[in-house]
Design a protein around this motif. Structure first.
Motif, PDB file in Angstrom:
ATOM      1  N   SER A   4      -8.892 -24.856  59.903  1.00  0.00           N
ATOM      2  CA  SER A   4      -8.945 -23.864  58.832  1.00  0.00           C
ATOM      3  C   SER A   4     -10.146 -24.097  57.911  1.00  0.00           C
ATOM      4  CB  SER A   4      -7.650 -23.919  58.004  1.00  0.00           C
ATOM      5  OG  SER A   4      -6.548 -23.544  58.793  1.00  0.00           O
TER       6      SER A   4
ATOM      7  N   GLU B  16      -8.502 -27.982  54.237  1.00  0.00           N
ATOM      8  CA  GLU B  16      -9.581 -27.626  55.155  1.00  0.00           C
ATOM      9  C   GLU B  16      -9.526 -28.497  56.392  1.00  0.00           C
ATOM     10  OE1 GLU B  16     -13.377 -27.774  53.302  1.00  0.00           O
ATOM     11  OE2 GLU B  16     -14.481 -27.135  55.094  1.00  0.00           O
TER      12      GLU B  16
ATOM     13  N   VAL C 120      -6.894 -21.930  51.754  1.00  0.00           N
ATOM     14  CA  VAL C 120      -7.448 -23.118  52.396  1.00  0.00           C
ATOM     15  C   VAL C 120      -8.239 -23.881  51.341  1.00  0.00           C
ATOM     16  CG1 VAL C 120      -8.898 -24.021  54.238  1.00  0.00           C
ATOM     17  CG2 VAL C 120      -7.570 -21.917  54.597  1.00  0.00           C
TER      18      VAL C 120
END
Lengths: 117, 110
Positions: free
Chosen positions: B79, B15, B108
């Motif tokens: 992301s 992430e 992700v």
């Protein structure tokens, strides 16, 4: 936002039944497509149409048939459903091209998930 | 050789990182290029179109096109777990035929 609709969204039906999957678009697109997609797998083109009274088979052989009597409507029919027809069916439409390349953008309907028992 | 090729993945991204997806195509005369996002069980959604060499940015997405090398890429900045999906590359080649790649699955991880 794309204005392309498919009904039904989900269909569970017995072997041997005749079914019609509906697809309509309000964008005035001349090109319309049917794809078949199994979970986690690639899209496979099964039928397409470039205008009224024009239909062609796609890359993947399918026992289904299609018709294009009106620009906005492109139904898909299975005369006798079998368990092997269980899949997701996606309808899409695309413009004719023109002065703006964005006219070539293709949009998908929400899909019909078909299960044949 | 497939007309449009993508690495199937999965591409695992932490992430907040940048996800980089690539797509190559075989028809040198191709003019229009698209990226679709498809969540599991849903239909593909158009997220980017690109027609000229270079970069095109839209929010956290950047599409990059290099016609000389016949590739198009998609970058997803910052992301998020909600970006976890399969990303489909599509190309309009000569004859106005739209061809899809097999898709790259992106995960992700928080």
């Amino acid at each position: 936002e794309a204005d392309i609709y498919q009904t039904p969204r989900y269909l569970v039906i017995g072997t041997g039944k005749k079914i019609t999957l509906e697809c309509s678009q309000t964008m005035g697109h001349d090109k319309m497509y049917w794809y078949q997609q199994d979970p986690g797998m690639e899209l496979h083109l099964i039928h397409y149409s470039y205008g009224v009274n024009s239909t062609e088979k796609g890359d993947l052989s399918s026992e289904s048939t299609v018709s294009r009597i009106r620009t906005e409507h492109f139904p898909l029919t299975l005369e006798s459903a079998r368990p092997s027809h269980t899949s997701q069916y996606l309808c899409a439409s695309r413009g004719a091209g023109g002065s703006l390349p964005s006219y070539n953008e293709q949009f998908f309907g929400p899909g019909t998930r078909l299960t044949v028992l | 050789q497939k007309e449009v090729e993508q690495n199937s993945g999965p591409l695992s991204v932490p992430e907040g990182a940048i996800a980089s997806l690539n797509c190559t195509y075989s028809d040198r005369g191709s003019q229009s290029f698209f990226w679709y996002r498809q969540y599991s069980g849903k239909s593909p959604e158009l997220i980017m179109s690109i027609y000229s060499n270079g970069d095109k940015e839209d929010g956290r997405f950047t599409a990059q096109l290099n016609k000389a090398s016949q590739y198009v890429s998609l970058l997803i900045r910052d992301s998020q777990p909600s970006d976890s999906a399969t990303y489909l590359c599509a190309v309009i080649a000569a004859g106005n035929k739209l061809t899809f790649g097999g898709g790259t699955r992106v995960l992700v991880k928080p």
